[in-house]
Scaffold this active site. Structure first.
Site, PDB file in Angstrom:
ATOM      1  CG  ASP A  38      -1.967   0.857   1.368  1.00 19.90           C
ATOM      2  OD1 ASP A  38      -3.084   0.348   1.340  1.00 19.90           O
ATOM      3  OD2 ASP A  38      -1.750   2.072   1.477  1.00 19.90           O
ATOM      4  CE  LYS A  59      -7.235   0.188  -2.701  1.00 17.79           C
ATOM      5  NZ  LYS A  59      -8.282   0.858  -1.918  1.00 17.79           N
ATOM      6  CG  MET A 171      -8.725   8.910   4.389  1.00 18.77           C
ATOM      7  SD  MET A 171      -9.471   7.343   3.798  1.00 18.77           S
ATOM      8  CE  MET A 171      -9.939   6.573   5.363  1.00 18.77           C
TER       9      MET A 171
END
Lengths: 266, 266
Positions: A38, A59, A171
């Site tokens: 990741d 991603k 986020m």
């Protein structure tokens, strides 16, 4: 190459520094045949899997990136060949990050799956600020939520505020103004708030402020992703809290820090 | 004995198995002069600090135990003598467990404090069940709350239910009937629920059921403290979910497990 039945380890890489990996994670990496990495994980982690084939499957939100379905196919394909696949995820694999979908795919394929927990960045952010996430003077818990609406939809900010738990928002930097405005409808303007970018990593930066200044202060100081936003009275217990916050909670003689306190990791 | 200025490390021992310690924790233990050991931490952790003086300062809810003020005095006294004091706490030191008060005492004494994060038992419980805490099909987050009312007061169960986050309830086994009843006023009776006792340890046991049967099933199967209670649709994604739960979410051909599923660690 391993000729037995393969397996997949969902491995939590923690918030950044390799020191924050668990012993169990280090052992799994040493035994890996294939590592799927990741891009929120520290890339140096591959030094712990020197014999493994490394495939980067970043991603990042909003960027061109490896589709989730392709990552799932890769894991399945290599494990069905009999290999030990280690899927490295930033933070803890079970908090955000689509572990649920990956577990379902792997089980449907009849593959053995091992989960190795790690440190989620909300905990590293609290450590950076030197605060408990749940100081009992202020709250009875902490809520970890994502503001990544494509993945999870919009959280119910009114309900979250009503819990009086500390909020750890992941986020959220792209929408920090909207999040702060939504919370201001339900929480006092002087509620302590913080942003910790790259928590637990060598580039860690932290900001302590109050809810009504959160978006302006964070954007003004150039904070961006990846970062954790913390909101709640427990956050105001930091020794780095600005002077007005220390006065608010009745302390005298604290360090007179400016209202906007931005600190880089040593 | 170290003759420099002392310091205190608040060290997170994780949920049980020593494998779940971070590398940073192992290094801090190896450098410790004094170890203050919480009784929720694995006692074998002292093997990692062979040269340290070990003081057991257990503080289990409801039992005769070492008063918090005494623990704080011990930390301060040894550190002011120039020693490196490692205060070992179960799980993550910053989630419940009074780190806030300890940090304030140590800062008032002018002592350097280091915080080493660890795996909180709610994460280990999710790993035991093989589920994401935040499957995006079901929720946008997870709330960690304590039901230990002396420490934190009663959580606002209505507000927590309204967030639609997964709930990870710590220290709730003594009041599991009251907690389940409070949540049933706001959540569907068939909401998936689980209990994981000694999550992440060798004595781990787990139970998967639904909210309206939670208290009866957990007490009937002899579950007790320490345990984490998980409530929410994300929990029902476990491959061990009872058959009625798998039917509820539309799966066919799942393993036909009994409604009450109790699994011991291998």
């Amino acid at each position: 190459m391993n000729t037995d039945t393969g397996k997949v380890t969902l491995l939590s890489a923690g918030p950044g520094e390799l020191d924050l990996l668990t012993l169990k994670a280090v052992k799994a990496l040493a035994a890996a045949d294939v590592v799927l990495l990741d891009d929120l994980a520290n890339p140096d982690i591959v030094t712990l899997a020197p014999q493994a084939r490394v495939i980067r499957v970043g991603k990042r939100g909003g960027c061109r990136s490896t589709p989730q379905a392709f990552i799932e196919r890769l894991m399945r394909r290599y494990a069905l060949k009999g290999l030990h696949v280690v899927r490295v995820k930033g933070g803890d694999a079970l908090l955000f990050g689509r572990a649920g979908e990956e577990l379902a795919v792997l089980r449907d394929a009849g593959l053995a799956v091992e989960i190795v927990n790690g440190i989620s960045s909300g905990f590293a952010a609290a450590a950076a600020l030197g605060v408990s996430l749940t100081h009992r003077r202020h709250c009875h818990g902490v809520s970890f939520v994502t503001a990544h609406t494509e993945d999870h939809g919009e959280p119910d900010w009114a309900a979250l505020a009503a819990t009086r738990t500390t909020l750890a928002i992941y986020m959220g930097m792209r929408r920090i103004d909207g999040i702060a405005a939504a919370l201001l409808a339900h929480l006092p303007a002087d509620t302590p708030a913080a942003v910790v970018q790259w928590a637990g990593g060598i580039d860690e930066r932290r900001l302590l402020t109050r809810l009504d200044r959160l978006a302006a202060d964070a954007l003004g100081a150039g904070f961006g992703s990846p970062a954790v936003i913390l909101v709640g009275d427990a956050v105001g217990e930091s020794a780095e809290a600005p002077c007005w916050e220390r006065e608010r909670r009745g302390e005298q003689g604290g360090k007179m820090l400016p209202a906007l306190s931005v600190v880089r990791a040593a």
